[in-house]
Design an enzyme around this catalytic site. Structure first.
Site, PDB file in Angstrom:
ATOM      1  N   GLU A 292      -0.210   0.321  -5.561  1.00 54.22           N
ATOM      2  CA  GLU A 292      -1.112   1.390  -5.114  1.00 54.22           C
ATOM      3  C   GLU A 292      -2.333   1.354  -6.017  1.00 54.22           C
ATOM      4  O   GLU A 292      -2.209   1.315  -7.230  1.00 54.22           O
ATOM      5  CB  GLU A 292      -0.385   2.740  -5.181  1.00 54.22           C
ATOM      6  CG  GLU A 292      -1.251   3.949  -4.960  1.00 54.22           C
ATOM      7  CD  GLU A 292      -2.024   3.948  -3.647  1.00 54.22           C
ATOM      8  OE1 GLU A 292      -1.433   3.739  -2.578  1.00 54.22           O
ATOM      9  OE2 GLU A 292      -3.260   4.157  -3.707  1.00 54.22           O
TER      10      GLU A 292
ATOM     11  N   ASP B 200       0.641  -1.715   4.734  1.00 48.34           N
ATOM     12  CA  ASP B 200       0.270  -0.475   5.437  1.00 48.34           C
ATOM     13  C   ASP B 200      -1.083   0.007   4.905  1.00 48.34           C
ATOM     14  O   ASP B 200      -1.167   1.030   4.228  1.00 48.34           O
ATOM     15  CB  ASP B 200       1.396   0.556   5.178  1.00 48.34           C
ATOM     16  CG  ASP B 200       1.160   1.868   5.888  1.00 48.34           C
ATOM     17  OD1 ASP B 200       0.403   1.888   6.876  1.00 48.34           O
ATOM     18  OD2 ASP B 200       1.735   2.885   5.450  1.00 48.34           O
TER      19      ASP B 200
ATOM     20  N   HIS C 271       0.883  -1.169   0.000  1.00 47.72           N
ATOM     21  CA  HIS C 271       0.000   0.000   0.000  1.00 47.72           C
ATOM     22  C   HIS C 271       0.918   1.215   0.000  1.00 47.72           C
ATOM     23  O   HIS C 271       1.236   1.765   1.064  1.00 47.72           O
ATOM     24  CB  HIS C 271      -0.883   0.040   1.243  1.00 47.72           C
ATOM     25  CG  HIS C 271      -1.820  -1.110   1.408  1.00 47.72           C
ATOM     26  ND1 HIS C 271      -1.420  -2.365   1.781  1.00 47.72           N
ATOM     27  CD2 HIS C 271      -3.174  -1.184   1.250  1.00 47.72           C
ATOM     28  CE1 HIS C 271      -2.485  -3.156   1.853  1.00 47.72           C
ATOM     29  NE2 HIS C 271      -3.559  -2.472   1.537  1.00 47.72           N
TER      30      HIS C 271
END
Ligand SMILES: C[S@@+](CC[C@H](N)C(=O)[O-])C[C@H]1O[C@@H](n2cnc3c(N)ncnc32)[C@H](O)[C@@H]1O
Length: 272
Positions: free
Chosen positions: A109, A155, A41
């Site tokens: 992402e 994360d 992430h």
């Protein structure tokens, strides 16, 4: 996907996560063999703290700006990195700054704007690949790495009620594919019950050698506030617990507001 990290960049949780991440990578780099890092992430890679989102929340002012004004020796390495990179480094930029020739970073992402910003940041960088893909799916697709040594940072944004369960399942699935990898998972501490359930799930998974590191700004009683945060680390490098303790001891007096219940905790979830 409502979460935008630009509002939170450089806050106390970022400082804790990034200072520990830098320590972990440096420790792993004591061995000369190449490393693979997966940032599941990734965010947009770097943040201008003078921009509107950061200014609107003021979180960086109570986080990294306090640390830079009152630098403690245990944090010199992390703070030097932050200063040398100019804009506040998100995890991808921080990791990239530490890579040696021959190491690799893969960033995932999902948000279209942040993925594009990340792609532009690492345009033509042969050591970094950027994937606009789902983190949980990437754990299956990108592990194990050919280097056979590496660190996986998870994360997530913790926007959904089931994110602790998803995190535990992701860690277990990732570890099954890459058993000797170092896994680092960030989690929020709003109140204790979900954290306790997460630790129990990880203990019950049978995975050995797990340590949890937590920084609490206050007693975690109000579930509507981010009262603290933690990092769960599987296969921590040698002397991680002592290293983490020194970092937290340096972070807490600067980041805390001396509220009742401030604490730092380094605890073993399962034995080596
Ligand atoms: C907490 S932020 C990451 C911050 C970054 N790791 C850092 O330290 O600078 C979480 C990021 O995950 C992204 N995200 C949310 N769900 C995702 C998913 N399923 N797969 C990949 N990225 C996701 C969000 O867009 C957001 O940028």
């Amino acid at each position: 996907m409502n979460y935008r990290h630009a509002f939170h960049a450089g806050n106390f949780a970022d400082c804790m996560k990034h200072a520990l991440l830098a320590w972990l990578l440096r420790a792993m780099m004591r061995k000369s063999t190449p490393l693979f890092v997966l940032d599941t992430h990734a965010g947009r890679g770097q943040y201008d703290l003078t921009d509107t989102p950061a200014q609107r929340t003021g979180e960086a002012e109570r986080g990294i700006q306090r640390l830079l004004r009152d630098p403690r020796p245990a944090l010199f390495h992390y703070l030097d990195l932050v200063r040398s990179l100019g804009l506040y480094p998100g995890s991808p930029n921080l990791i990239r700054a530490l890579l040696r020739p021959g190491d690799r970073l893969a960033c995932c992402e999902l948000h279209p704007e942040d993925a594009e910003a990340l792609r532009q940041l690492f345009h033509r960088d042969e050591q970094v690949s950027v994937h606009r893909r789902d983190a949980w799916e990437a754990l299956g697709a990108l592990l194990p790495p050919k280097e056979k040594r590496g660190l996986v940072l998870i994360d997530g944004p913790f926007e959904e009620p089931d994110e602790f369960t998803r995190l535990a399942n992701g860690l277990i699935a990732g570890h099954r594919r890459f058993g000797n990898g170092v896994f680092v998972a960030w989690y929020p501490i709003k109140h204790r019950a979900p954290v306790r359930a997460f630790h129990t799930a990880m203990k019950d998974s049978g995975i050995r050698d797990i340590v949890a590191v937590e920084l609490l700004l206050r007693e975690p009683l109000d579930p509507g506030r981010l009262n603290g945060c933690g990092l769960l680390v599987i296969n921590p490098p040698y002397q991680f617990e002592a290293g983490a303790d020194a970092l937290l001891e340096a972070l807490l007096p600067i980041l805390g507001d001396r509220e009742a219940g401030e604490a730092l905790v380094v605890s073993r979830i399962s034995d080596e």
